[in-house]
Enzyme design. Sequence first.
Site: not given
Ligand code: EPZ
Length: 422
Positions: A24-25, A120, A125-126, A309, A401
Amino acid sequence: MTNERMLIVGGRRLEGMVRISGAKNSAVAVIPATILSSTPCVIENLPDIEDVRVSVETLRHLGATVDWDPAGGVMQVDPSTINKTEVPLELSRKMRASSYYIGVLLARYGEARVPMPGGCDIGRRPIDQHLKGMRALGATVETSYGMVIAESPGLVGNDIFMDMVTVGGTINVMLAATRAEGMTIIHNAAKEPHIVDLANFLNSMGCRIKGAGTDTIRIRGTREMVARRPYAIIPDQIETGTLMIAAAGTHGDVTITGCIPTHMEALTAKLLEMGARVDEKDDAIRVRSLGGHRSVSFKTQVYPGFPTDLQQPMSALLCTASGTSRVVENIFESRFRHLAEMERMGANIRVYEQTAVIEGVPQLHAAAVEASDLRAGAALVIAGLMAQGTTEIYNTHYIDRGYEHLEDKLNSLGAKISRFTP
Ligand code: EPZ
């Protein structure tokens, strides 16, 4: 959102062989990346899941010509007919990965208007790191009326230091940098398998990306990208892990084929520590268990650490492991909402901020429970498979999803899962 429910008859061993679907990702990153190509692209091994359907709707909204065969997992995208650079709210709010359209539209057309992704159920998730990267490449980026408005007469490569490891931020900046003049270096980059998969897809279209999978990724911008052959995305690491955990939780014997065992090392190590048996082959993993699991502890980390995840599905398995297990969620601030639902099934769990302390109990019992997000839903499916009695799961749309025909896969292994709408 429907009020459809899932019924799971617990206590049945899973046995047999099951094939993993595409990731998916990876899909939600590779599909927007097709916009960068000057020629039609063919993507293979795509899972038939809601997030892919939303991606198709989004491409079609932008004007792309998309042929999508859900059963065959093959999608052809002709981006030459794109005539918009704005993603509407009703589409962007359905999928977190809509933020990737900022990077690809900015790179290809010099402008992008994409709604800020809502938070969510697992946290705020900023996307501040995504926008920091776009600005570093020379784009002007404003947010107004809940929209990200990004413009650039021409992106220019730069050294970009991510303040924290972010999968989405790394992907979005990589997408934008493909058309930036000169070299872009992303420092402190995320290393997840789907980042490598995206880099391989972009390189198959003539990009020059090096270092994907390490914490430093180099992208040399290119004027034109041309898709020359179909690209098949990698198998889903998280679906693989979910099925591995379900096999152990039902004291079963399951061979998972079409997967990549090296992507599963963090989970495999924990299953072995619990007393399950895990045997790896080239593209298959066999998980067997006779029960009697020992408790284990883990902290979620960026890849190759224990994936956040899989924290939720794994916490279901730990509910009946003997002893005390400690789970620390380091990535998201509120990814424990499934635990209260499992307590209603007899689990014994206490939560202290980012740590869940799980005391093993002999048996879980069926209940009517509510999924709050995708992986919470997966956790409740596993708890239902383990529980005595028939569990009812609400909000099954979350599961759809990210899992392609999950109950078909589980029923083919001996589970008894059905759906009904009251
Ligand atoms: C991706 O989300 C995945 N989604 C998530 O999978 C997965 O849990 C996550 O990576 C971690 O592996 C997709 O790939 C579509 P991050 P993402 O940016 O990119 C903070 C699932 O179940 N952050 O690595 O949103 C953020 O808030 C989903 O398949 C900032 O602060 O994750 C989080 O606490 C859920 N500022 C941490 O970093 C930013 O600009 C990691 O988020 C970006 C992120």
